[in-house]
Write an enzyme that holds these catalytic residues in place. Structure first.
Site, PDB file in Angstrom:
ATOM      1  CG  ASP A  40      14.067  19.102  11.876  1.00  0.00           C
ATOM      2  OD1 ASP A  40      14.007  17.944  12.347  1.00  0.00           O
ATOM      3  OD2 ASP A  40      14.052  20.134  12.569  1.00  0.00           O
ATOM      4  CG  HIS A  42      17.176  13.584   5.513  1.00  0.00           C
ATOM      5  ND1 HIS A  42      18.245  13.988   6.269  1.00  0.00           N
ATOM      6  CD2 HIS A  42      17.678  13.273   4.293  1.00  0.00           C
ATOM      7  CE1 HIS A  42      19.348  13.920   5.547  1.00  0.00           C
ATOM      8  NE2 HIS A  42      19.039  13.493   4.340  1.00  0.00           N
ATOM      9  CD  GLN A  66      25.501   9.074  -3.574  1.00  0.00           C
ATOM     10  OE1 GLN A  66      24.668   8.227  -3.869  1.00  0.00           O
ATOM     11  NE2 GLN A  66      25.137  10.258  -3.120  1.00  0.00           N
ATOM     12  CD  GLU A 153      12.186  22.700  -4.741  1.00  0.00           C
ATOM     13  OE1 GLU A 153      12.362  23.624  -3.927  1.00  0.00           O
ATOM     14  OE2 GLU A 153      11.317  22.715  -5.619  1.00  0.00           O
ATOM     15  CD  GLN A 158      20.487  13.363  -5.380  1.00  0.00           C
ATOM     16  OE1 GLN A 158      21.593  12.870  -5.233  1.00  0.00           O
ATOM     17  NE2 GLN A 158      19.635  13.495  -4.374  1.00  0.00           N
TER      18      GLN A 158
END
Ligand code: PAF
Length: 293
Positions: A40, A42, A66, A153, A158
């Site tokens: 949820d 995303h 990564q 967040e 990142q």
């Protein structure tokens, strides 16, 4: 050939053709890059992108650059059909599913190295990480060329690295931050939560509580180092390892001054439960009381 219930593109040329037709109609484009295994959190980023633009592209690409040797690249959860269904419900207009070969063709030899907000914290445990993220995000930005891009967040460091990248390399893209989605017990939604055993999933709920207690202590005027020591002791007792728990300046992740917190901070933590590493962060509001003495 995949059969998804939503338009999708697997090549840069197919992606660009679709976006070109939107541009010809005068439409704006929002972008949400992901590695799939969508939850949820995303989907709320996709909704945020949709509120800011006419059309939304979400990419799904588990980016090998990564992950270091021995990390979870091979086992990272992948479920394309379920992801596509979820994206359809969130009104995503196009899924971009590049092949590894399209992102890193034979002879690929470029790498973006980040400093500034990329230094420390995640980079202590994962020195390769932000270079891999910056390189793939720069490629995705060039391929999609969105007007806005939304990042969660949840990965606060990142988010600052991406803002830095956009500033430094002049990408004409507005970066929008989406709030961290949380389960009912407060645990931040993460694809890696799926790795947790039932018992560890219960233990994980202590993490947001420790961050909240620390934020409360700081906004009440507690000394940063003392409040941090308490939080670290609690975290060490609750988890199998604590990579870091710290308070930094929210704007650039610089160290905070000793004493009470005097500007908006960000509490950031990475802990281990069994083989799973979880990260979380929370805003820390500054103490508004009088200066001592
Ligand atoms: O946050 C993620 O899921 C990834 O780091 C990103 C931004 C999609 C780059 O691979």
């Amino acid at each position: 050939m995949i059969n998804l219930q939503i338009p999708h593109a697997t090549t840069v040329s197919a992606l660009r053709a679709r976006i070109k037709s939107w541009r010809e109609d005068g439409l704006t484009v929002g972008f949400v890059p992901t590695m799939g295994s969508l939850h949820d959190g995303h989907l709320s980023l996709v909704r945020l992108a949709k509120a800011q633009s006419d059309r939304v592209v979400a990419s799904i690409f588990v980016n090998p650059a990564q992950f270091a040797e021995g990390e979870d690249f091979d086992t990272y959860p992948r479920d394309m059909l379920s992801d596509a269904e979820k994206l359809a419900t969130a009104q995503c207009d196009l899924i971009y599913l590049p092949e590894r070969e399209a992102m890193y063709p034979g002879g690929f030899a470029s790498k973006i190295e980040m400093t500034g907000p990329a230094l420390g914290l995640e980079s202590e445990s994962r020195p390769h990480f932000f270079s891999g993220v910056a390189t793939v995000v720069a490629k995705l930005f060039n391929q999609v060329r969105p007007d806005v891009a939304v990042f969660g967040e949840k990965d606060y460091q990142q988010l600052l690295v991406i803002r830095q990248l956009v500033r430094d390399l002049d990408f004409p893209i507005d970066i929008i931050a989406g709030e961290t989605g949380r389960d009912r017990d407060g645990l931040a939604l993460s694809s890696r939560n799926a790795y947790l055993s039932e018992a560890d999933r219960k233990r994980a709920a202590a993490l947001p509580k420790i961050l909240k207690a620390l934020a409360d202590a700081l906004s009440a005027g507690g000394d940063v180092q003392t409040a941090l020591a308490t939080a670290r002791d609690t975290a060490e007792a609750a988890f199998d390892g604590v990579d870091y728990i710290t308070v930094r300046k929210a704007a650039d992740l610089a160290e905070t001054e000793p004493g009470p917190l005097r500007e908006t901070g960000r509490i950031l933590a990475a802990i281990r439960l069994g083989d799973t590493r979880l990260i979380d962060n929370l805003a820390a509001l500054p103490f508004k009381g009088p200066n001592p003495g």
